[in-house]
Design a protein around this motif. Structure first.
Motif, short mmCIF file in Angstrom:
data_model
loop_
_atom_site.label_atom_id
_atom_site.label_comp_id
_atom_site.label_asym_id
_atom_site.label_seq_id
_atom_site.Cartn_x
_atom_site.Cartn_y
_atom_site.Cartn_z
N GLY A 74 27.74 24.54 43.58
CA GLY A 74 27.83 25.35 44.83
C GLY A 74 29.36 25.44 45.16
N GLN A 75 29.77 26.52 45.53
CA GLN A 75 31.09 26.53 46.06
C GLN A 75 31.25 27.77 47.28
OE1 GLN A 75 34.17 26.83 43.33
NE2 GLN A 75 33.31 28.68 42.39
N ILE A 76 31.84 27.62 48.38
CA ILE A 76 32.19 28.69 49.25
C ILE A 76 33.58 28.67 49.70
CG2 ILE A 76 29.65 28.64 50.13
CD1 ILE A 76 30.99 26.95 52.63
N LYS A 112 22.88 34.52 49.64
CA LYS A 112 22.47 33.43 48.89
C LYS A 112 23.36 31.84 49.43
CE LYS A 112 22.92 31.40 43.96
NZ LYS A 112 23.46 30.18 44.33
N ILE A 113 22.41 31.17 49.48
CA ILE A 113 22.88 29.74 49.98
C ILE A 113 23.37 29.11 48.90
CG2 ILE A 113 22.55 27.79 51.31
CD1 ILE A 113 22.58 30.25 53.02
N ILE A 144 27.36 29.45 53.48
CA ILE A 144 26.95 28.30 53.76
C ILE A 144 26.75 27.47 52.33
CG2 ILE A 144 24.99 26.72 54.55
CD1 ILE A 144 24.20 28.87 56.49
N LEU A 145 27.20 25.91 52.25
CA LEU A 145 26.83 25.26 51.24
C LEU A 145 26.18 24.06 51.84
CD1 LEU A 145 27.38 23.81 48.36
CD2 LEU A 145 29.62 22.85 49.31
N LEU A 146 24.90 23.98 51.46
CA LEU A 146 23.93 23.17 52.08
C LEU A 146 23.77 21.84 51.22
CD1 LEU A 146 21.76 22.79 54.41
CD2 LEU A 146 20.11 23.85 52.63
#
Length: 150
Positions: free
Chosen positions: A21-23, A120-121, A73-75
């Motif tokens: 994941g990356q934002i 998408k999260i 968001i990166l959760l």
């Protein structure tokens, strides 16, 4: 439930050399669960995260929410948020929820945040050895605990 909310200009999670994941602009959210957490806690926390006004407006005041800046968001699941450090120097984690409780809550939080945010999260992998990188903007870091709603 405990969440550490970090305002970032970029954040990413890598597991076994692969980006999970990356934002860019948005929140890196570290999220921990305990056995007593409920769906009501989850709903309250999700709304709190989405509504948190900690992005700068045109007067450089923290006045804008995630949706106002088209943020993401990166959760990341993090059971260590429930570490007990009262005795000795080795933390205990008996307050942290077991995976059979925490995983469904984590998955529900991903769904809830995605629904509220309309996108998408990004995530890590629950229980994996994750390498999380971020550029904390500010730095701005907020701790939210669902046991302190009142």
């Amino acid at each position: 439930m405990r969440a550490v909310l970090q305002r970032v200009t970029q954040a990413s999670c890598v597991v076994e050399g692969k980006i999970t994941g990356q934002i860019e602009t948005g929140f890196l959210v570290l999220l921990g669960f305990e056995d007593a957490d409920t769906i009501e806690d989850l709903d309250w926390l999700a709304k709190k995260i989405i509504g948190m006004r900690i992005f700068s407006d045109e007067n450089d005041l923290m006045n804008k929410a995630l949706t106002d800046v088209n943020g993401s968001i990166l959760l990341i699941s993090q059971f260590t948020l429930f570490a007990s450090t009262k005795k000795g120097n080795r933390p205990g984690f008996t307050k942290a929820a077991r995976p059979d409780i925490a995983i469904p809550l984590y998955e529900k939080m991903v769904e809830k945040l995605s629904s509220l945010l309309g996108k998408k999260i990004e995530t890590g992998i629950f229980g994996a050895d994750m390498k999380v990188s971020l550029v904390n903007d500010g730095p701005t870091t907020i701790l939210i605990d669902t046991k302190n709603k009142e």
